[in-house]
Design a protein around this motif. Sequence first.
Motif, PDB file in Angstrom:
ATOM      1  N   ILE A   1       0.844  -1.199   0.000  1.00 42.16           N
ATOM      2  CA  ILE A   1       0.000   0.000   0.000  1.00 42.16           C
ATOM      3  C   ILE A   1       0.880   1.249   0.000  1.00 42.16           C
ATOM      4  CG2 ILE A   1      -1.772   1.270   1.247  1.00 42.16           C
ATOM      5  CD1 ILE A   1      -2.673  -1.425  -0.021  1.00 42.16           C
ATOM      6  N   LYS A   2       1.849   1.293   0.918  1.00 49.27           N
ATOM      7  CA  LYS A   2       2.740   2.463   0.975  1.00 49.27           C
ATOM      8  C   LYS A   2       3.414   2.696  -0.381  1.00 49.27           C
ATOM      9  CE  LYS A   2       4.186   1.743   5.830  1.00 49.27           C
ATOM     10  NZ  LYS A   2       3.490   2.824   6.534  1.00 49.27           N
ATOM     11  N   PHE A   3       3.976   1.616  -0.933  1.00 46.94           N
ATOM     12  CA  PHE A   3       4.745   1.731  -2.176  1.00 46.94           C
ATOM     13  C   PHE A   3       3.841   2.121  -3.349  1.00 46.94           C
ATOM     14  CE2 PHE A   3       7.360   0.316  -5.740  1.00 46.94           C
ATOM     15  CZ  PHE A   3       8.607   0.783  -5.359  1.00 46.94           C
ATOM     16  N   ALA A   4       2.659   1.542  -3.382  1.00 45.64           N
ATOM     17  CA  ALA A   4       1.724   1.880  -4.461  1.00 45.64           C
ATOM     18  C   ALA A   4       1.353   3.356  -4.397  1.00 45.64           C
ATOM     19  CB  ALA A   4       0.479   1.005  -4.367  1.00 45.64           C
TER      20      ALA A   4
ATOM     21  N   VAL B   1      -5.865  -7.882   6.247  1.00 37.43           N
ATOM     22  CA  VAL B   1      -6.540  -6.800   6.969  1.00 37.43           C
ATOM     23  C   VAL B   1      -5.579  -5.625   7.171  1.00 37.43           C
ATOM     24  CG1 VAL B   1      -7.616  -6.160   9.169  1.00 37.43           C
ATOM     25  CG2 VAL B   1      -8.169  -8.354   8.093  1.00 37.43           C
ATOM     26  N   ALA B   2      -4.296  -5.930   7.446  1.00 38.96           N
ATOM     27  CA  ALA B   2      -3.320  -4.861   7.668  1.00 38.96           C
ATOM     28  C   ALA B   2      -3.176  -3.981   6.426  1.00 38.96           C
ATOM     29  CB  ALA B   2      -1.967  -5.456   8.051  1.00 38.96           C
ATOM     30  N   ALA B   3      -3.211  -4.585   5.245  1.00 38.56           N
ATOM     31  CA  ALA B   3      -3.104  -3.788   4.016  1.00 38.56           C
ATOM     32  C   ALA B   3      -4.286  -2.833   3.905  1.00 38.56           C
ATOM     33  CB  ALA B   3      -3.032  -4.706   2.796  1.00 38.56           C
ATOM     34  N   ALA B   4      -5.477  -3.318   4.242  1.00 39.09           N
ATOM     35  CA  ALA B   4      -6.649  -2.441   4.210  1.00 39.09           C
ATOM     36  C   ALA B   4      -6.507  -1.334   5.255  1.00 39.09           C
ATOM     37  CB  ALA B   4      -7.920  -3.252   4.444  1.00 39.09           C
ATOM     38  N   MET B   5      -6.034  -1.694   6.433  1.00 35.46           N
ATOM     39  CA  MET B   5      -5.841  -0.696   7.488  1.00 35.46           C
ATOM     40  C   MET B   5      -4.836   0.361   7.044  1.00 35.46           C
ATOM     41  SD  MET B   5      -7.115  -0.089  10.440  1.00 35.46           S
ATOM     42  CE  MET B   5      -7.643  -1.502  11.389  1.00 35.46           C
TER      43      MET B   5
END
Length: 257
Positions: A75-78, A110-114
Amino acid sequence: MRILLTNDDGPNGPGLCELRRELAALGDVTVVCPAEERSGVGHAITYLVPVRARPGRLADGAPAHLLSGMPADCIKFALLVLMKGPPDLIVSGPNLGANAGVDLFYSGTVAAAMEGGFYGVPSVAVSTSRENEADMAAVAAQAMRVLRLLLGSGLAPGAVVNVNIPPLSDAEPEIRLTSQYAVPMIEEYVRFRAPRGRVFYFLDAAKGTAPAPPGSDVAALEAGAISVTPLRRDLTDEAAMSRLRDALTVVKAKTYD
Ligand code: MN
């Protein structure tokens, strides 16, 4: 609509192709996922070593960015490197294996969504009971059914929603709004002996301590319903806050007066 799709099962994760194809009906889908399976890493991030993304393809040939890091890293990298501007929606999954109860703390899905929520993007984690592995197209279809309802409801910026798909049959499952059943499970290690006398332990599947209360994510899945749980990132225990306030006031008076 611009959609970022990730998962924690990697580019060969069951159902990733099916969900990407369904999401493509809603808009442009960018896939950024861990290059290898990262189940159970929770909200781990990579910062002691660099990360690297390489162009890859899903099983159906769709392009994907494969990141050497964790789901939260994806998520951060995207958002910070790969995408021009934040997406309108982040979808994480479908994860093979439900993510309900205390599993939310262990789940990379779930962590990626968070993490998407941290960045202010509406983010939906999708997980499915393992029984559905042979029909991930049906899982993707049910995920879309929920996503369309959520999008129709107007997801707030940074809203994070955890969706679990129960074992599917011919009947369309009920959709229930649920709370996380955050009660620890009974766990055990399975011990086994390898050649040359070495002993290993494998963490076994956890079992519930008590029947899950009605209205909980676990109870919905047990009843064969789709569970939809809105999540928050503030872990503060407000009840403990009021209890500790008096105790900590006393400590402060003794220390500094
Ligand atoms: Mn997984």
